[in-house]
Design an enzyme around this catalytic site. Structure first.
Site, PDB file in Angstrom:
ATOM      1  N   LEU A 219      -1.427   7.537   3.405  1.00 54.56           N
ATOM      2  CA  LEU A 219      -1.660   8.472   2.334  1.00 54.56           C
ATOM      3  C   LEU A 219      -0.441   9.581   2.032  1.00 54.56           C
ATOM      4  CD1 LEU A 219      -5.335   9.220   2.127  1.00 54.56           C
ATOM      5  CD2 LEU A 219      -3.464   7.696  -0.159  1.00 54.56           C
ATOM      6  N   HIS A 220       0.061   9.940   3.800  1.00 47.53           N
ATOM      7  CA  HIS A 220       1.186  10.375   4.117  1.00 47.53           C
ATOM      8  C   HIS A 220       2.837  10.230   3.379  1.00 47.53           C
ATOM      9  CE1 HIS A 220       3.415  14.148   6.152  1.00 47.53           C
ATOM     10  NE2 HIS A 220       3.624  13.239   6.645  1.00 47.53           N
ATOM     11  N   ILE A 221       2.572   9.138   3.636  1.00 46.19           N
ATOM     12  CA  ILE A 221       4.449   8.051   3.438  1.00 46.19           C
ATOM     13  C   ILE A 221       4.064   8.340   1.666  1.00 46.19           C
ATOM     14  CG2 ILE A 221       5.734   6.398   3.808  1.00 46.19           C
ATOM     15  CD1 ILE A 221       3.990   6.179   6.882  1.00 46.19           C
TER      16      ILE A 221
ATOM     17  N   ALA B 101      -4.654   8.369   6.975  1.00 43.63           N
ATOM     18  CA  ALA B 101      -4.338   9.557   6.334  1.00 43.63           C
ATOM     19  C   ALA B 101      -2.410   9.376   6.449  1.00 43.63           C
ATOM     20  CB  ALA B 101      -4.576  10.345   6.709  1.00 43.63           C
ATOM     21  N   VAL B 102      -2.153   8.532   7.167  1.00 43.47           N
ATOM     22  CA  VAL B 102      -0.517   8.923   7.684  1.00 43.47           C
ATOM     23  C   VAL B 102       0.286   7.243   6.211  1.00 43.47           C
ATOM     24  CG1 VAL B 102       1.860   8.065   9.018  1.00 43.47           C
ATOM     25  CG2 VAL B 102      -0.297   9.336   9.891  1.00 43.47           C
TER      26      VAL B 102
END
Lengths: 820, 221, 304, 196
Positions: free
Chosen positions: B174-176, B171-172
């Site tokens: 993707l977030h980045i 998820a991180v």
């Protein structure tokens, strides 16, 4: 041990009773597991507790503490009524056929000649009938009603399986099973060994328990054979050696007894001890007594012991009564002993009734402690809170404490249970200023001698004349001392048959006690050790472990007394013709010219079996005694008596004779009798014992052992715990009429409630080992509880059966034992 | 290009306050440290990550504390952002048009508030994972807590910890990437501001909200 | 027998093969614990502490013979005592005593669980050894072990357990516990020899009425290099909960098995997805037209 | 190392950590040591002895510091069973196996001590003082209480007011000389552990 540790592997059946070999002698017990694994042996354990030995036993039977004679007597009854005895052996190698005097009698638990006021017997009727030739009368057909075997049958007919269940609490079915197993060894090719220890010794009737076991073995033909024997597992590393060396109140070295007051005449002293044969042709080896004695006196007093002064006979103290440990501490409590030396001994913990012991030590003027460790005895004057509550200021005893080396810091020998003398070597330096016992005793003696030389004093002669030939007088070497107790020729010894043949040169070491003489030409400090350091050197240091026959006879490993013999009475392993009873594991055999085999024959090497010489050459009879004659204090046959603190209060075998409740011949001092408890106040039977993780009161100073068993506990059965609301881990108070201890409760199914004559009797197990010094958690000395009464023969205290009361301690917080 | 600061209509819009940015970056930095320490313990191929924390033992010691710091910082951030992350009807529509999202066809999507549905989803995934990591992490924290739990539970917790960490890291990522993908996002989290055009394009509803908050309509009375 | 050959066949947290050309040609080693000969004397416990220079706390008694109460970083082996009334033998009491300690599994759960490269190794002779200098103290080995053996030291936070005296074995000696055992309940040799020895023991036990006597060499962990002879091999749990069918927990299998590469792959794929999205579709940028649209709207709002 | 590059690449992309500078810091941990503990007896001096506890008398091998060279002070640091010994065959019980802690027990006495009448403490004294005091106390008591003849006029030559208990673990040589000395003084109150 009549046999030795490794020989146990040859057993077909092992009976552990009156001991817990797995617990107290684990490395010797290995030979039981070997017998089981490789000889298909079965193991029977009879004990008040299902103990560590029982954990690997084939059959376990519970028994009430102190009732072993009831059990063994019933085994004898079983063997005799079912004719499960090794008949040839019993007929020819025991006194079964000897005829006993007509006056000998037994009734209501008492033998003929009882003197109740003095608690002793007139033993004149306890003997064989003698013929006009001076020899004992025998009936080889065993038909005579007063022959020993028939008297035994009669005596033990009262010992039935029902009686065993009623007295011992052993289920009949278990007892029956055990009898059948034991009886299976009556055949010449099967052997049972009995392993016992202080579980038999520490009773007021302990010596008779052991005797009773030996009688079972004799009936089965199990003495003198490989895999058989009566095997006493001695409790300390050199308790055997110190006993052999006679460090007891009434003995000299090699089981020579000290003279009594009335033995003023040296010749009479010798005559009484130089036993003459009671049957034709017998060896009766003690006939040579004067050779042993004179050689000892020469070793001790050298040139000062001469024929003219009866070999310094007057230098020896004469005894008026037995000054055993219990007697001495009783005298000490009365203030009649001024000085005491405790060398590697912790009597405050080791003798019974700690309160009495504390009072006794407090009455001393001076106490000298020689020990490697901080013993309780050395600090008896110091307050240790609840565990030892004394007022130092009121104790006037001067105490001198001397640091001693331990095993690792000195050379020398110990005698193991199998009678092996093994040399050991120093491996490290002692801590601080510690000195060896030898150095301390030597310098102390030299200082005393100097004081007597310069100041004079009471009868200085034995001190001034003591032979002290050591190169460094304050530090004799172990080698010098070993050579001295082994023995040497003082002049050239010539063959009496051929005066030109010098068999030993002057100053040469002797090869064995056969070379000792009573004319002052030999010196040997301990005749049974003679030959240990022989003409060829130090045999105790030998380390050849070869076992040529594979039955565990390593004759070139160290040296065993007597004469490097490993199995005593081994002549009895062969039949009348000299053929081994069991050809599978022969110890010795007659080859037509001489005795040969895997062991040193316990016999004259060239005695033809046809001559009819009996195998028990130390006995006057030439055979083993089922009938003890006058040698035991309480009777020629073992009889069951209750412990001095009995949960019954009567003797179920002699209900109508109040004088026969407990051992009628055991000595008990008045105050100690008053300190006995009764079953109404103290309903539980207690027994004390060792744990395998600890050794006496030493290993609480040893971190590794303190880790594996850190805190004092008592073991109680699940039934008693339920009754008293005690859970495992609770603190309990165990009290006797002499004091109390507190400890953690280990609740176990391994201790059963027993049904004794209709009433439930609970056993409480009290491991010793804890005290107020050391690394393990401080605890109470277990002898706080024990009664001050000993066996009638050995005066060994009754630690194995006494009465206590168990209670749960309301306050759960452990009592602290802060050091002051 | 004219200087936007001179033109009031082009003045940048504040997207994140300094506190929010600080908070975010604390979470981010601690996350990175936690993640690399966690990954070092997770797979032998990444064990060398442990050098960043001073070796394996320091990695083992620091990882749970870093996790705790991250959790606390994240809780503060999540509390502040909670009200902007409620799923609304248009968010579901947005999600249904994932293909348009991926292909940069934003004009076809419903207007977006302060956060789009993807961001909200990530937000809730973060919350779920961090909660799971916290709980399972306590169970497998040998030094202080593991002795209170059964080995069976510890084993299960280790699995939960690994799985939730995996989800969180993905998820991180993707977030980045989203921050790289949507140009200007990074600036929002560094400088705190976005251009009006950025806001208009990506978060039109939020842009208008901001607009009306800055220029309230005159009262009709 | 070349017991001194302590080549490493497996190493924790290492994805490539260890040098494994040299094999224990004369067989792997094994310790056989014969519970039917064991008297629970604790000589093994003491010999272990003595040889390995360990000293546990001087604790307390909690109402049992067992001391210390559990395995610790200082107590790598421990006698556990159980009292059992055997219904098949008229409820005769049996004192079942088991020496607890590392089983040296052929498939060691601890090694599987360990994240620190080289902290746990398996030698070609079968010994599973901990190398504390590589241990990071995470305790995963505890979770990985089917027998609950490793313990973390409170002093240095490293994991410790029985090494099977790898230092003694390396020079051709038997482990300290084996040597000390007074009754021969502990024996030592090649695994094959120990299996033969056990078979003899089982036969003897059957002749003594223990019909279910047997060898405990659990296949669930690939067999062990520490095996038990049990009187009741059908009920290992009687011996203070010796697991009947130990195996590496599925949870540990999941955690340390397929999930590891899958998870890494997943993370990498996620990143690559972004990367290729970037390559193929590109960034979502704000253009001047957007700024203008925004400016217009702002103006409108200002003048409304 | 190409492998390293791949790992770094994976790691960096995987975690999304863009700091290439950090990646440059990444280096492989040194090859993990995987050696067994050094065998501690290799050159130690081995001495044969006998366990001082029970009467099985197990053979011991004691290992001490140094090789017995002149300048090395031997201190025992390990004890195990003597495998050649026919009885114990190398085995030891928990007591024998713990002997090292007996030798080095903090309870070992290291110097002579004296406790005066009524005192609650020890005071350190020299061997000379200690043995002189013991000899003096013994002589005083012997001279005062020695019985040369009993009430009936028979020669008995005994000293009953001082007694001794002898060690159960001291050597035969120590036991022998103890017996010799004590009997020469006329002591009868003399026993050893066999009595209990």
């Amino acid at each position: 041990m009549t046999n030795h540790w490794v020989d146990i592997k040859n057993a077909d059946l092992v009976l552990i009773m009156g001991g817990n070999a797995a617990e107290a002698h684990p490395c010797g017990f290995k030979w039981v597991t070997e017998a089981k694994a490789h000889n298909k042996a079965r193991l029977i354990v009879v004990d008040p507790r299902f103990n560590r030995s029982a954990s690997v036993a084939d059959v376990y039977a519970p028994i009430r503490a102190g009732t072993d004679i009831a059990f063994l007597g019933a085994v004898i009854n079983y063997l005799l009524t079912n004719d499960k005895i090794q008949r040839d052996y019993v007929t020819h190698y025991t006194d079964a056929s000897f005829i006993v005097k007509e006056e000998f009698a037994f009734q209501d638990g008492l033998y003929s000649g009882y003197d109740a006021d003095n608690r002793r017997y007139d033993k004149s009727s306890w003997d064989y009938e003698f013929g006009d030739d001076g020899f004992a009368r025998v009936d080889p057909t065993l038909a005579h009603p007063r022959c020993v075997l028939n008297l035994m049958k009669q005596h033990y007919s009262r010992y039935t399986p029902e009686m065993v269940e009623r007295v011992c609490g052993t289920p009949q079915q278990k007892f029956q099973q055990i009898c059948e197993m034991i009886a299976s060894t009556a055949t010449p090719t099967r052997a049972m060994t009995i392993m016992y220890a202080l579980g038999w010794t520490q009773h007021s009737i302990g010596s008779q328990m052991i005797r009773c076991g030996a009688m079972v073995q004799l009936l089965l033909g199990n003495i003198g054979v490989s895999g058989g024997g009566m095997n006493a597992l001695r409790g300390h590393s050199n308790i055997q050696g110190l006993t052999d060396l006679g460090l007891l109140s009434n003995t000299l070295t090699g089981y020579i007894t000290l003279p009594h007051d009335r033995e003023q005449d040296y010749e009479k002293y010798v005559a009484v001890r130089a036993f003459k044969p009671l049957r034709p042709n017998q060896v009766s080896y003690w006939q040579h007594f004067s050779k042993f004695f004179v050689s000892l006196q020469k070793a001790w007093w050298g040139d000062a012991a001469t024929a003219g002064n009866r070999w310094a006979y007057d230098y020896l103290p004469k005894i008026d009564k037995l000054y055993d440990m219990l007697q001495v501490f009783d005298l000490m409590e009365q203030g009649k002993i001024n000085g005491y030396l405790a060398q590697g001994f912790n009597p405050l913990a080791a003798a019974p009734n700690k309160a009495k012991m504390t009072a006794a030590l407090s009455n001393l003027k001076f106490l000298v402690i020689m020990d490697p460790l901080v013993t309780e005895t050395s600090e008896f004057w110091r307050n240790y809170g609840v565990h030892h509550d004394v007022d130092s200021s009121k104790i006037q005893t001067e105490v001198i404490r001397l640091p001693v080396t331990c095993f690792a810091e000195e050379d020398g020998t110990l005698v193991n249970s199998g009678r092996w003398l093994q040399w050991h070597w120093k491996g490290g330096e002692p801590p601080g200023e510690a000195r060896t016992d030898i150095e301390i005793m030597a310098e102390l003696f030299n200082r005393l001698r100097k004081l007597y030389q310069t100041e004079g004093g009471a009868f200085p002669d034995p001190i001034l004349n003591l032979s002290w030939p050591y190169i460094r007088p304050n530090s004799p070497t172990p080698e010098e001392l070993a050579k001295e107790y082994s023995g040497r020729a003082l002049t050239d010894l010539v063959d009496p048959k051929n005066p030109n043949n010098v068999v030993r040169k002057r100053d040469e070491q002797l090869a064995g006690f056969g070379e000792l003489r009573d004319d002052g030409s030999t010196a040997s400090g301990c005749w049974i050790f003679c030959g240990a350091w022989g003409p060829t050197g130090n045999l105790m240091a030998r380390r050849d472990n070869s076992d040529p026959t594979g039955i565990g006879q390593t004759l070139n490993w160290a040296w065993s007394w007597p004469a490097n013999r490993r199995v005593l009475y081994n002549r009895a392993s062969c039949d009348l013709d000299g053929k081994p009873f069991n050809p599978e594991r022969p110890l010795i055999r007659w080859n037509g010219k001489q005795w040969v085999g895997a062991d040193i024959p316990d016999f004259r090497i060239d005695d033809d079996p046809a001559a009819g010489v009996g195998p028990f050459i130390m006995n006057q009879e030439g055979v083993a005694r089922l009938f003890a004659r006058t040698n035991m204090a309480e009777g020629p046959f073992p009889e069951h008596y209750e412990p001095f603190e009995s949960p019954l209060g009567y003797n179920p075998l002699s209900r109508n004779e109040p004088r026969a409740v407990s051992n009628p011949a055991a000595r008990i001092f008045k105050a100690d009798r008053e300190a006995l408890g009764n079953v109404a106040q103290f309903p539980h039977v207690a027994t004390t014992y060792r744990l395998t993780e600890h050794f006496h009161y030493w290993t609480k100073h040893v971190r590794l052992n303190a880790i594996t068993q850190p805190e004092q506990f008592v073991e109680i059965g699940a039934a008693l715990a339920d009754e008293l609301g005690i859970a495992a881990g609770d603190r309990v108070r165990v009290s006797s009429n002499r004091g109390h201890i507190e400890a953690v409760a280990v609740v176990t199914k391994r201790i059963r409630a027993l049904n004794i004559d209709g009433k439930t009797v609970h056993t409480v197990g009290i491991p010793i080992h804890w005290g107020f010094t050391g690394l393990a958690r401080p605890g109470y000395l277990a002898n706080t509880l024990t009664p001050f009464v000993g066996d009638a023969n050995s005066q060994t205290p009754e630690f194995k059966a006494f009465l206590v009361k168990v209670e749960k301690v309301a306050d759960a917080s452990p009592a602290s034992g802060q050091k002051s | 290009m004219s200087d936007p600061t001179n033109d009031p209509s082009r003045r940048t819009i504040q997207r994140y306050t300094p506190n929010e940015r600080t908070n975010h970056w604390i979470v981010a930095i601690v996350f990175v440290l936690t993640a690399i320490s966690g990954l070092a313990l997770f797979h032998p191929a990444l064990y060398w990550f442990s050098v960043f924390l001073g070796g394996g033992t320091w990695t083992r010691i620091l990882h749970p504390f870093l996790g705790l710091i991250m959790t606390i910082a994240f809780v503060v951030l999540a509390a502040a952002m909670w009200k902007f992350n409620k799923m609304e009807a248009r968010d579901w529509q947005w999600l249904r048009q994932g293909r348009d999202v991926i292909n940069n066809r934003e004009e076809r999507l419903p207007e977006v508030g302060r956060f789009n549905a993807g961001q909200k989803l990530v937000f809730f995934v973060f919350i779920a994972c961090i909660l799971a990591l916290l709980l399972s992490g306590v169970v497998i924290w040998r030094e202080y807590f593991s002795l209170y739990f059964s080995i069976g539970l510890i084993r299960a917790a280790a699995v939960v910890h690994g799985v939730s960490a995996f989800i969180l890291i993905c998820a991180v990522v993707l977030h980045i990437y989203a921050g790289i993908w949507v140009k200007g996002s990074l600036g929002a989290m560094t400088r705190g501001t976005v251009t009006p055009g950025w806001a208009w394009k990506h978060h039109r509803a939020w842009f208008r909200e901001k607009l009306h908050a800055t220029h309230p309509r005159p009262r009709s009375d | 027998m070349a017991l001194q050959s302590l080549d490493i066949v497996r190493r924790s947290a290492t994805t490539t093969a260890s040098p494994s050309v040299r094999q224990a040609q004369t067989g792997t080693v094994a310790k056989l614990i014969d519970t039917t000969k064991c008297i629970g004397c604790k000589a093994c416990q003491v010999a272990c502490m003595e040889w390995n220079d360990l000293r546990d706390e001087i604790g307390t008694n909690i109402g049992a013979y067992q001391n210390p109460h559990d395995l610790t970083d200082q107590s790598w082996t421990l006698m556990r005592f159980a009292e059992y009334e055997n219904p098949d033998k008229g409820n005769d009491l049996e004192w079942l005593i088991r020496k607890d300690g590392c089983m040296h599994c052929a498939d060691p759960g601890c090694l599987k669980a360990c994240p620190a490269p080289g902290a746990i190794v398996q030698y070609s002779n079968g010994i599973v050894d901990f190398h504390q200098e590589n241990c990071i103290g995470c305790g995963y080995c505890i979770a990985g072990c089917p027998f609950d053996i490793p313990r973390i030291s409170k002093r240095d936070h490293k994991a410790y357990k029985c090494t099977l005296c790898s230092d003694r074995v390396a020079v051709g000696l038997e482990p300290a516990c084996i040597k000390s055992c007074p009754t021969g309940a502990l024996v030592w040799g090649t695994k094959e020899d120990m299996q033969h020895h056990a078979a003899e023991r089982v036969e003897d036990l059957k002749s003594r009425g223990f019909d279910n006597a047997g060898l405990y060499d659990p296949p669930g962990v690939g067999g062990t290099h520490v095996m038990y002879v049990l009187h009741h091999a059908d009920q290992p749990q009687l011996y203070n909960d010796l697991p009947a069918d130990p195996h590496i927990s599925p949870a540990v299998g999941l955690w340390k098995g397929a999930t590891k590469p899958l998870a890494l792959t997943g993370i990498v794929l996620t990143a690559l997805a972004g990367f290729f999205h970037y390559i193929r579709i590109g960034r979502n940028e704000t253009h001047e037209s957007d700024e203008q649209a925004a400016a217009r709207e702002t103006e409108r709002a200002r003048h409304e | 190392m190409s492998d390293m590059t791949r790992r770094q690449f994976l790691a960096i992309t995987g975690s999304g950590l863009a700091g290439s500078s950090l990646a440059l810091l990444g280096f492989s941990p040194g090859p993990a040591l995987a050696e067994v503990r050094e065998f501690k007896l290799s050159r130690a001096t081995e001495t044969r002895n006998t366990c001082p506890y029970c009467s099985v008398s197990c053979g011991l091998l004691m290992y001490s510091l140094g090789d017995k060279s002149k300048n090395a002070t031997a201190s025992i640091f390990h004890i195990e069973g003597d495998p050649d010994h026919p009885v114990n065959r190398g085995t030891l019980c928990p007591k024998g196996a713990a002997l090292i802690d007996f030798i080095h027990s903090p309870s070992r006495l290291t110097h002579p001590e004296y406790r005066a009448s009524g005192s609650d403490r020890w005071q350190r004294i020299s061997w000379d003082e200690a043995l002189e005091r013991v000899a003096r106390l013994m002589k005083q008591d012997r001279d005062a209480n020695f019985i040369a003849k009993n009430a009936e006029g028979l020669t008995v030559n005994r000293w009953l007011t001082t007694g001794m208990l002898a060690a159960s673990a001291s050597s035969n040589e120590a036991g022998y000389i103890t017996h010799k000395v004590i009997r020469s003084l006329g002591v009868l109150a003399f026993d050893n552990q066999a009595r209990v």
